[in-house]
Design a protein around this motif. Sequence first.
Motif, PDB file in Angstrom:
ATOM      1  N   ARG A  78      42.114  45.329  45.307  1.00  0.00           N
ATOM      2  CA  ARG A  78      40.723  45.213  44.883  1.00  0.00           C
ATOM      3  C   ARG A  78      39.917  44.319  45.822  1.00  0.00           C
ATOM      4  NH1 ARG A  78      43.413  44.800  39.884  1.00  0.00           N
ATOM      5  NH2 ARG A  78      42.745  42.669  39.453  1.00  0.00           N
ATOM      6  N   VAL A  79      40.474  43.976  46.968  1.00  0.00           N
ATOM      7  CA  VAL A  79      39.711  43.230  47.975  1.00  0.00           C
ATOM      8  C   VAL A  79      38.490  44.057  48.376  1.00  0.00           C
ATOM      9  CG1 VAL A  79      39.727  42.391  50.363  1.00  0.00           C
ATOM     10  CG2 VAL A  79      41.657  41.889  48.851  1.00  0.00           C
ATOM     11  N   GLY A  80      37.334  43.437  48.367  1.00  0.00           N
ATOM     12  CA  GLY A  80      36.081  44.110  48.679  1.00  0.00           C
ATOM     13  C   GLY A  80      35.304  44.540  47.451  1.00  0.00           C
ATOM     14  N   GLN A  81      35.956  44.585  46.290  1.00  0.00           N
ATOM     15  CA  GLN A  81      35.249  44.944  45.053  1.00  0.00           C
ATOM     16  C   GLN A  81      34.476  43.746  44.513  1.00  0.00           C
ATOM     17  OE1 GLN A  81      37.707  46.601  41.970  1.00  0.00           O
ATOM     18  NE2 GLN A  81      38.657  48.135  43.315  1.00  0.00           N
ATOM     19  N   PRO A  82      33.430  43.976  43.736  1.00  0.00           N
ATOM     20  CA  PRO A  82      32.763  42.865  43.055  1.00  0.00           C
ATOM     21  C   PRO A  82      33.758  42.129  42.151  1.00  0.00           C
ATOM     22  CG  PRO A  82      31.410  44.836  42.956  1.00  0.00           C
ATOM     23  CD  PRO A  82      32.744  45.267  43.493  1.00  0.00           C
ATOM     24  N   LYS A  83      33.697  40.811  42.162  1.00  0.00           N
ATOM     25  CA  LYS A  83      34.656  40.036  41.382  1.00  0.00           C
ATOM     26  C   LYS A  83      34.557  40.328  39.888  1.00  0.00           C
ATOM     27  CE  LYS A  83      35.302  36.078  44.466  1.00  0.00           C
ATOM     28  NZ  LYS A  83      35.186  34.602  44.613  1.00  0.00           N
ATOM     29  N   ALA A  84      33.347  40.513  39.389  1.00  0.00           N
ATOM     30  CA  ALA A  84      33.194  40.779  37.959  1.00  0.00           C
ATOM     31  C   ALA A  84      33.907  42.070  37.577  1.00  0.00           C
ATOM     32  CB  ALA A  84      31.715  40.849  37.589  1.00  0.00           C
ATOM     33  N   GLU A  85      33.787  43.089  38.423  1.00  0.00           N
ATOM     34  CA  GLU A  85      34.432  44.368  38.128  1.00  0.00           C
ATOM     35  C   GLU A  85      35.943  44.267  38.311  1.00  0.00           C
ATOM     36  OE1 GLU A  85      32.524  47.342  40.483  1.00  0.00           O
ATOM     37  OE2 GLU A  85      30.579  47.093  39.495  1.00  0.00           O
ATOM     38  N   SER A  86      36.382  43.528  39.319  1.00  0.00           N
ATOM     39  CA  SER A  86      37.809  43.341  39.535  1.00  0.00           C
ATOM     40  C   SER A  86      38.446  42.606  38.365  1.00  0.00           C
ATOM     41  CB  SER A  86      38.046  42.562  40.831  1.00  0.00           C
ATOM     42  OG  SER A  86      39.408  42.195  40.979  1.00  0.00           O
ATOM     43  N   ALA A  87      37.777  41.548  37.877  1.00  0.00           N
ATOM     44  CA  ALA A  87      38.311  40.803  36.736  1.00  0.00           C
ATOM     45  C   ALA A  87      38.343  41.670  35.486  1.00  0.00           C
ATOM     46  CB  ALA A  87      37.473  39.551  36.500  1.00  0.00           C
ATOM     47  N   ARG A  88      37.363  42.541  35.334  1.00  0.00           N
ATOM     48  CA  ARG A  88      37.385  43.478  34.200  1.00  0.00           C
ATOM     49  C   ARG A  88      38.626  44.362  34.275  1.00  0.00           C
ATOM     50  NH1 ARG A  88      32.349  47.385  33.769  1.00  0.00           N
ATOM     51  NH2 ARG A  88      33.222  48.070  35.765  1.00  0.00           N
ATOM     52  N   THR A  89      38.962  44.823  35.465  1.00  0.00           N
ATOM     53  CA  THR A  89      40.173  45.625  35.646  1.00  0.00           C
ATOM     54  C   THR A  89      41.414  44.820  35.298  1.00  0.00           C
ATOM     55  OG1 THR A  89      39.118  46.944  37.386  1.00  0.00           O
ATOM     56  CG2 THR A  89      41.522  46.942  37.324  1.00  0.00           C
ATOM     57  N   ALA A  93      44.185  45.668  32.221  1.00  0.00           N
ATOM     58  CA  ALA A  93      45.616  45.884  32.442  1.00  0.00           C
ATOM     59  C   ALA A  93      46.462  45.139  31.416  1.00  0.00           C
ATOM     60  CB  ALA A  93      45.992  45.435  33.853  1.00  0.00           C
ATOM     61  N   LEU A  94      45.904  44.064  30.837  1.00  0.00           N
ATOM     62  CA  LEU A  94      46.629  43.255  29.860  1.00  0.00           C
ATOM     63  C   LEU A  94      46.257  43.598  28.426  1.00  0.00           C
ATOM     64  CD1 LEU A  94      46.263  39.843  31.703  1.00  0.00           C
ATOM     65  CD2 LEU A  94      48.381  41.142  31.434  1.00  0.00           C
ATOM     66  N   ASN A  95      44.988  43.923  28.217  1.00  0.00           N
ATOM     67  CA  ASN A  95      44.521  44.247  26.868  1.00  0.00           C
ATOM     68  C   ASN A  95      43.359  45.228  26.954  1.00  0.00           C
ATOM     69  OD1 ASN A  95      43.802  44.389  24.210  1.00  0.00           O
ATOM     70  ND2 ASN A  95      43.539  42.185  23.908  1.00  0.00           N
ATOM     71  N   PRO A  96      43.634  46.503  26.794  1.00  0.00           N
ATOM     72  CA  PRO A  96      42.572  47.518  26.915  1.00  0.00           C
ATOM     73  C   PRO A  96      41.675  47.612  25.689  1.00  0.00           C
ATOM     74  CG  PRO A  96      44.649  48.572  26.379  1.00  0.00           C
ATOM     75  CD  PRO A  96      44.958  47.106  26.569  1.00  0.00           C
ATOM     76  N   HIS A  97      41.920  46.788  24.668  1.00  0.00           N
ATOM     77  CA  HIS A  97      41.202  46.922  23.408  1.00  0.00           C
ATOM     78  C   HIS A  97      39.973  46.027  23.301  1.00  0.00           C
ATOM     79  CE1 HIS A  97      44.569  49.329  22.161  1.00  0.00           C
ATOM     80  NE2 HIS A  97      45.410  48.321  22.327  1.00  0.00           N
ATOM     81  N   VAL A  98      39.701  45.214  24.310  1.00  0.00           N
ATOM     82  CA  VAL A  98      38.501  44.376  24.278  1.00  0.00           C
ATOM     83  C   VAL A  98      37.429  45.005  25.164  1.00  0.00           C
ATOM     84  CG1 VAL A  98      39.813  42.277  23.809  1.00  0.00           C
ATOM     85  CG2 VAL A  98      39.287  42.884  26.177  1.00  0.00           C
ATOM     86  N   HIS A  99      36.178  44.752  24.818  1.00  0.00           N
ATOM     87  CA  HIS A  99      35.071  45.289  25.607  1.00  0.00           C
ATOM     88  C   HIS A  99      34.649  44.253  26.628  1.00  0.00           C
ATOM     89  CE1 HIS A  99      31.521  47.614  26.630  1.00  0.00           C
ATOM     90  NE2 HIS A  99      30.815  46.500  26.539  1.00  0.00           N
ATOM     91  N   VAL A 100      34.661  44.628  27.890  1.00  0.00           N
ATOM     92  CA  VAL A 100      34.289  43.720  28.970  1.00  0.00           C
ATOM     93  C   VAL A 100      33.111  44.313  29.727  1.00  0.00           C
ATOM     94  CG1 VAL A 100      35.052  42.468  31.014  1.00  0.00           C
ATOM     95  CG2 VAL A 100      36.687  42.958  29.179  1.00  0.00           C
TER      96      VAL A 100
END
Length: 258
Positions: A78-89, A93-100
């Motif tokens: 995810r190098v080069g991606q926006p950090k906010a979007e990378s952190a959402r990913t 990966a750990l909990n797909p049930h929360v809305h980010v």
Amino acid sequence: MTDEELLRYSRHILLEEVGVEGQERIARGRALVIGAGGLGSPVALYLGTAGVGHITLVDADHVDVTNLQRQLAHAMDRVGQPKAESARTGIAALNPHVHVEAVVARADASLLDRLVPQAGVVVDCCDNFATRQAVNAACVRHGRPLVSGAAIRFDGQLAVFDVRDAASPCYACVFPADRVPEETRCATLGVFAPLVGIIGSMQAAEALKLLAQAGRPATGKLLMLDAREMDWTTLRTPRRASCPVCGDRAKVQGPTEL
């Protein structure tokens, strides 16, 4: 709460101070995280794994390979991606049930005035004094609790500011806006990788306590860590009645409860 949720969050539910009711408060909670870097990474991941119902991540930067030494929400692919979007990913990966919600923008006054009123708790993980002051001012205006953290070199600090509490200072009471410190950035001074994990994890803990209404928030004190010696210093931080930001509490908006 579903059987899957009861299982996933069982270790929280077993805590007398949290229980089912506290976990349900977390699930209904809304957290606003300013910054998705060194501090924001553990904050985002822990809030996500704990089941905070809605997490908004604000960061204008993009992932760089130099971030990977300490910013655990990101990865090589995810190098080069926006950090906010990378952190959402990373959260998904750990909990797909929360809305980010990922907001790729700088946290200016206009954006903060839109996002802060929607949040039950605001977690400041940014790396510059001006943004910290802007976040604090917005939290005061809208009556939202603020969990503030900072880390550079081997030095970290943590504080909770909650203007709903008449005795609590705001960030500007402790760090006045007219006393601008020399800007210190890890790009020039460095930062000990685990330090941001320590401080960020503590920020996540304080945010979850506020959302779950568990324990006693760390309001009214400044915790400072010297990671060279692993020594903690705690300073009491009284409210400053003459503070130009929060001195007139009558102007504070927002509810008295989360």
